[in-house]
Design an enzyme around this catalytic site. Structure first.
Site, PDB file in Angstrom:
ATOM      1  N   TYR B 100       0.823  -1.218   0.000  1.00  9.24           N
ATOM      2  CA  TYR B 100       0.000   0.000   0.000  1.00  9.24           C
ATOM      3  C   TYR B 100       0.854   1.263   0.000  1.00  9.24           C
ATOM      4  O   TYR B 100       0.499   2.262  -0.611  1.00  9.24           O
ATOM      5  CB  TYR B 100      -0.937  -0.002   1.209  1.00  9.24           C
ATOM      6  CG  TYR B 100      -2.156  -0.872   0.992  1.00  9.24           C
ATOM      7  CD1 TYR B 100      -2.976  -0.666  -0.111  1.00  9.24           C
ATOM      8  CD2 TYR B 100      -2.478  -1.880   1.872  1.00  9.24           C
ATOM      9  CE1 TYR B 100      -4.096  -1.460  -0.319  1.00  9.24           C
ATOM     10  CE2 TYR B 100      -3.597  -2.679   1.667  1.00  9.24           C
ATOM     11  CZ  TYR B 100      -4.402  -2.460   0.572  1.00  9.24           C
ATOM     12  OH  TYR B 100      -5.500  -3.234   0.356  1.00  9.24           O
ATOM     13  N   GLU B 196       2.247 -29.851  11.971  1.00 11.62           N
ATOM     14  CA  GLU B 196       1.793 -29.110  10.781  1.00 11.62           C
ATOM     15  C   GLU B 196       0.507 -28.351  11.053  1.00 11.62           C
ATOM     16  O   GLU B 196       0.375 -27.182  10.725  1.00 11.62           O
ATOM     17  CB  GLU B 196       1.588 -30.069   9.599  1.00 11.62           C
ATOM     18  CG  GLU B 196       1.048 -29.374   8.345  1.00 11.62           C
ATOM     19  CD  GLU B 196       0.720 -30.330   7.211  1.00 11.62           C
ATOM     20  OE1 GLU B 196       1.097 -31.517   7.294  1.00 11.62           O
ATOM     21  OE2 GLU B 196       0.083 -29.872   6.246  1.00 11.62           O
ATOM     22  N   ASP B 248       1.026 -34.315   7.814  1.00  6.53           N
ATOM     23  CA  ASP B 248       0.153 -35.252   7.105  1.00  6.53           C
ATOM     24  C   ASP B 248       0.995 -36.183   6.264  1.00  6.53           C
ATOM     25  O   ASP B 248       2.101 -35.831   5.841  1.00  6.53           O
ATOM     26  CB  ASP B 248      -0.788 -34.490   6.153  1.00  6.53           C
ATOM     27  CG  ASP B 248      -1.937 -33.828   6.887  1.00  6.53           C
ATOM     28  OD1 ASP B 248      -2.157 -34.169   8.071  1.00  6.53           O
ATOM     29  OD2 ASP B 248      -2.602 -32.967   6.282  1.00  6.53           O
TER      30      ASP B 248
END
Lengths: 699, 367
Positions: B100, B196, B248
């Site tokens: 910005y 995770e 995972d």
């Protein structure tokens, strides 16, 4: 030919099928319920009776383009204007046509968009109609001069205007009113006619001599149920498109709102008179041959073949007879069954020269350009006339044109102040699709676009090759109008209401070739514009960014930088790295002609380059020189005196006029193309204007 | 702190150096050009001895007077300017705020300097690499998106943060965890467990797993942000704690583990300081479903992307160890992937009570 067959067929079909239809299903259902009741053949026979064409079309008015009130209004205007233009052109008169639409109301006035009844008045300056013929022309279906000859004209069947009259009669009960005068010395006649739908014969209500201010011409007034709505497929659009393809016509349109729109004449020369031809053996069907055998005046078969067909010499006629194993001296009327079939087969198999093509009068590249330039705002125009080709024994010519882009003055307008863009906002993409305007024998086709061969050809052309966007199976994108015209002695329409051209391979191929040529020229133009623009953009972005980079560097250096010095240095590098004069070169400005493109007009902020540029310029000059004379009047006299194109006049200067005799009809085409740049290549060739005029690479 | 001021001036000097390149090139009528190391697989190599992904020496040129690069060049200068502004004011900010700060419409045009943050983020990364400055040194921080709980005490802006007394929520890991910003005052844990997903971290935290097994629980909610990775590295380095990774069982889980262990391709230049070459892969392994008797129906069929990614991983230098090749191949042959959450199929607390204890007991992990 096919059309005629169709009509007679539909007549006979309705004769036989209609009565059969009604009792039979009834009989069946009854049979299922009560097997006792039977209808005898005698009873059925008693119900059979003839159906007149008029009755048939009363029930099937959609076949003629009267399916809904809006379309019906357009069809009425169209039929009347087509007749007016055909008549004027055949008589060799530059057409002045006035179309007036008025709202008819009982009592209080109704807004045009709300009204349901209209009076359509079409006035022309044509040759007029002799008194005896008026009732039958306007109040008898299938009566006309155009059906029985192979000649290029707008109308083909002799249904149009009488069908419009019948539609009026059906919806308002009002007769057709006609005023016609064949010359200043003759008196004007006023007629009110209706059609006897049972007999297909005219009923004359009123017949008197009147005073008429016009020295010559015809005026038709129809009162019909209709709906007036602007926009696509409207009367307004149709007239506008008519004026594009007929720049030799002066058209005045008085809208139901009381506005008067004028489409001035921009091309002051009549199209060359099309010639009538005999049918070509390839173009007839077996039934047609049988009929011709019956109707012929010849007493021998070889005489019939040589006399009633084009491109069949007496020698060839003998050869054909020999090949078909029939005697050349046989009586045509006696040829029947397998013999006739054999003859037909042989005719189709024999190699016969293509039909003559001087029977067609194309609009011409110059006139198309003039028309497009007059009516459509763009920055690039081009037009292509293909050499004549043949489908099913009918000669035809395809012409295509393009108008592309926005006029420079319009381009400048929407330059809004730079509004900062928020995230996700992008430069508005031009999603506008091109518009296709279709013509058959100079008549605009507004309905059934997607069924039309021209439209299919536009879709199947790969416009991406020419620098345009195109989604799969869609029209190309961009501000563009694509013009396609088919001129032929017989335009194969898909229906009697003449809305779409049937899809013959030969026709499609010619259209595609014409479009490709237009596309190639447009591609050159677009690419050059793009190249020039990208050079400009290159220079431009650097200039924009230099400012930013210098400011940022200055802040990084704590505000101590000699900003102007750095800016100057960077700008110098920028212009050294992007071509300075290259932009102009990329535009082909150094090459002669409108950027080296044949038959094209290019409009830029600096002015107009190309063929019509001249014409418009001269017109303006002359108008300025003779403030009292109206421009179109000037045009009239000019072309009436001698058929010299305006450009020519300008070139030879106005004093040196060419003698009338030297310019014959067939030379006119050459004159059309007699534009300075391409003149050498085209001079003398009368009917093959385009072949040589391929795009040349700019130097 | 003296070191801090010294460092910032160094970074600021480097930033000003960019402006000097422009000025000097302009002086000599040359096209101003920055050299930027390439951040791609083609420019990284795996240092087997160190166990790290290292960046090569390939560089790309970014020139001003090249239509394709002009805008990027301009953006680079703008971002450099914004970064130096941060240095001078001694402020830290986020990537988004830089976007910005540098965004405006260029004078007399419809064009914005940046249209989306996707344009400014890579420019910042480019500057990190080419100036060899860390993101923290550039005073740019990422969002806090990691949590820690366990027997560790931090000093943050003078506040004492005892992560064993923060309930189940734990402490939110700041994005900059350099010693100047975050001080590790005390740590009595035996190991670090980096999970995770937040779900499993919450489970373990709720069950006070860390108290029972005396460990630090860390999560990065997916691909761990730099703060989390850097903190794990510091605990590993400064307190010699082994780091175990629980992800995972799918190609993306493997990759997360590899990023923690060897560093990422994109930010290979930061491996030196982020990577934990001794980190261990605790699970889920493709061997686990069988070993822990997970029913086949809690698996998810590998899709085409998974398969492609797994094959890609097998080709990475750092996955060439036979154990890893077997691991990935086993997943591919089974055609299934398993989420950590699938363990709940057995029992809600299966992870805490059975899975991890057994793993730790059996020292069942991959290197």
């Amino acid at each position: 030919m096919a059309k005629k067959k169709k009509e007679t067929a539909s007549e006979t079909e309705s004769k036989s099928s209609a009565p059969r239809e009604s009792p039979e299903p009834a009989a069946k259902t009854k049979a299922a319920a009560k097997p006792a009741e039977r209808v005898t053949a005698v009873e059925m026979g008693a119900r059979q009776r003839e159906i007149s064409v008029s009755e048939f079309f009363t029930k099937n008015r959609h076949l003629l383009g009267f399916d809904n009130p809006r379309k019906a209004l357009l069809t009425c205007v169209k039929e009347a204007v087509d007749n007016a233009l055909d008549a004027c052109e055949e008589a060799g008169i530059l057409p002045d046509v006035t179309v007036r639409l008025e709202v008819v109301s009982n009592g209080e006035p109704v807004a045009p968009s709300q009204a349901s009844r209209f009076r359509v008045t079409v006035t022309d300056n044509g040759p007029g109609i002799i008194r005896q013929q008026i009732p039958r022309i306007f109040a008898k279906l299938l009566y006309g001069s155009k059906f029985h000859r192979l000649r290029m004209s707008r109308g083909q069947q002799g249904i149009g205007i009488s069908a419009a009259g019948m539609y009026g009669q059906l919806t308002t009960g009002k007769p057709v009113k006609i005023i016609s005068r064949i010359g200043p010395k003759a008196s004007a006649h006023f007629f009110e006619v209706q059609i006897d739908t049972k007999k297909n014969e005219p009923l004359v209500h009123e017949n008197k001599q009147i005073e008429w201010e016009q020295p010559r011409g015809t005026q038709v007034t129809l009162e019909v149920e209709g709906k007036y709505q602007k926009g696509r497929a409207s009367v307004d659009e149709w007239l506008e498109q008519t004026s594009i393809a007929n720049p030799h016509v002066k058209l005045v349109y008085q809208t139901p709102e009381g506005e008067t729109k004028e489409y001035p004449r921009t091309y002051h020369e009549l199209p060359p008179q099309p010639r009538e031809i005999k049918p070509h053996p390839y173009g007839i069907e077996f039934g047609m041959l049988l009929k011709m055998l019956q109707d012929t005046k010849s007493h021998t078969l070889s005489g019939f073949l040589a006399g009633d067909f084009c491109r069949v010499s007496p020698q060839m006629a003998d050869e054909i007879c020999r090949a078909a194993k029939v005697s050349p001296d046989a009586k045509p009327r006696e040829l029947k069954g397998p013999m006739a079939e054999m003859l037909y087969k042989t005719l189709q198999e024999t190699k016969i020269m293509a039909p003559p093509t001087n029977c067609i009068s194309p609009i011409g590249e110059k006139a198309i350009l003039a028309g497009l330039y007059k009516q459509i705002k763009g920055e690039f125009y081009t037009a292509v006339s293909r050499p004549p080709a043949v489908y099913r024994g009918n000669p035809f010519i395809i012409e295509a044109g393009l108008a592309y882009g926005n006029r420079p003055q319009d381009q400048n307008k929407p330059q809004q102040p730079a509004v900062p863009k928020a995230e996700g906002e992008h430069e508005e993409e031009d999603s506008e699709l091109a518009r296709v305007i279709r013509y058959a024998n100079r008549v605009p086709l507004l309905y059934q676009q997607s069924a039309c061969s021209t439209f299919k050809a536009v879709l199947s052309t790969t416009w991406k090759n020419y620098g345009l966007t195109q989604s799969r199976g869609a029209l190309p994108g961009g501000p563009m109008v694509i013009f396609v015209h088919m001129a032929s002695v017989w335009v194969p329409f898909t229906s009697e209401s003449k809305e779409a051209i049937a899809d013959y391979d030969e026709i499609q191929k010619e259209i595609t070739l014409a479009l490709r040529e237009c596309g190639r020229r447009l591609g050159l133009f677009v690419r050059r514009r793009e190249r020039a623009a990208s050079e400009f953009r290159r220079r431009n972005i650097f200039e924009l960014y230099i400012e930013e980079v210098v400011e940022a560097c200055n802040r990084l250096k704590g505000g101590t930088l000699p900003k102007e010095k750095l800016k100057g240095q960077l700008q110098k590098i920028a212009s050294a790295r992007t071509g300075g004069q290259k932009t102009d070169e990329a535009l082909g400005k150094t090459a002669g002609g409108p950027e080296g493109l044949p038959h094209s007009i290019i409009v830029t902020t600096d002015g107009v380059e190309g063929e019509t540029a001249l014409a418009t310029q001269i017109e303006a000059d002359q108008a300025a020189a003779l403030p009292t004379a109206e421009p179109d009047l000037l045009g009239d006299t000019l072309s009436a005196d001698e058929p010299v194109s305006k450009e020519k006049t300008a070139k030879e200067t106005r004093a040196k006029k060419l003698p009338k005799k030297t310019i014959t009809k067939s030379d006119q085409i050459a004159l059309f193309a007699g534009e300075p740049v391409v003149k050498k290549k085209l001079g003398g060739k009368s009917l093959k204007p385009t072949k040589t005029a391929g795009p040349r690479k700019p130097k | 702190m003296t070191t801090k001021t010294k460092k910032t001036t160094l970074v600021e000097k480097k930033l000003i150096g960019l402006a000097d390149i422009v000025i000097q090139s302009a002086e000599r009528s040359k096209d101003p050009t920055f050299q930027i190391p390439i951040r791609a697989l083609s420019n990284v190599s795996f240092n087997e001895r160190k166990g790290l992904i290292e960046m090569g020496s390939k560089k790309q040129e970014r020139s001003f007077f090249n239509v394709g690069m002009a805008k990027k060049f301009m953006q680079t200068v703008l971002v450099a300017d914004a970064l130096s502004e941060l240095q001078r004011a001694d402020l830290t900010t986020s990537l988004r705020e830089i976007y910005y700060r540098t965004k405006h419409t260029i004078k007399d045009s419809h064009e914005n300097t940046f249209d989306t943050q996707d344009e400014s983020d890579p420019v910042i990364e480019d500057l990190e690499v080419s100036l060899a400055a860390l993101r923290e040194e550039l005073h740019v921080r990422a969002e806090n998106s990691g949590s820690i709980v366990g027997p560790v005490v931090f000093g943050d802006d003078g506040d004492r943060v005892d992560c064993s007394k923060l309930g189940k929520g734990g402490y939110s890991v700041p994005s900059i965890v350099e010693p100047e910003y975050l001080e590790i005052r005390r740590c009595t844990a035996d190991f670090v467990l980096l999970v995770e997903k937040g779900t499993q971290w919450n489970r373990l935290s709720e069950d006070k797993f860390w108290r029972r097994y005396n460990c630090v629980l860390l999560t990065g909610n997916g691909q761990p942000p730099r703060g989390v990775r850097r903190l794990a590295r510091r605990l590993h380095e400064e307190y010699k704690l082994p780091v175990y990774v629980l992800v995972d069982n799918d190609p993306w889980g493997y990759y997360i583990y590899s990023v923690i262990k060897q560093g990422s391709i994109n930010l290979a230049f930061e491996s030196q300081r982020m990577a934990i070459p001794k980190a261990k892969f605790m699970g889920l392994s493709s061997a686990d479903p069988e070993r822990y008797e997970l029913p086949r129906n809690v698996g998810i069929k590998l899709n085409e992307k998974d398969i492609a990614r797994a094959k890609e991983l097998m080709n990475y230098e750092w996955f060439k160890k036979p154990a890893w090749q077997t691991e990935i191949k086993r997943m591919l042959t089974s055609g299934l992937k398993y989420e950590l959450d699938a363990l709940a199929n057995k029992d809600f607390q299966y992870l805490t009570k059975k899975y991890l204890p057994r793993k730790l007991k059996e020292k069942d992990w991959l290197d």
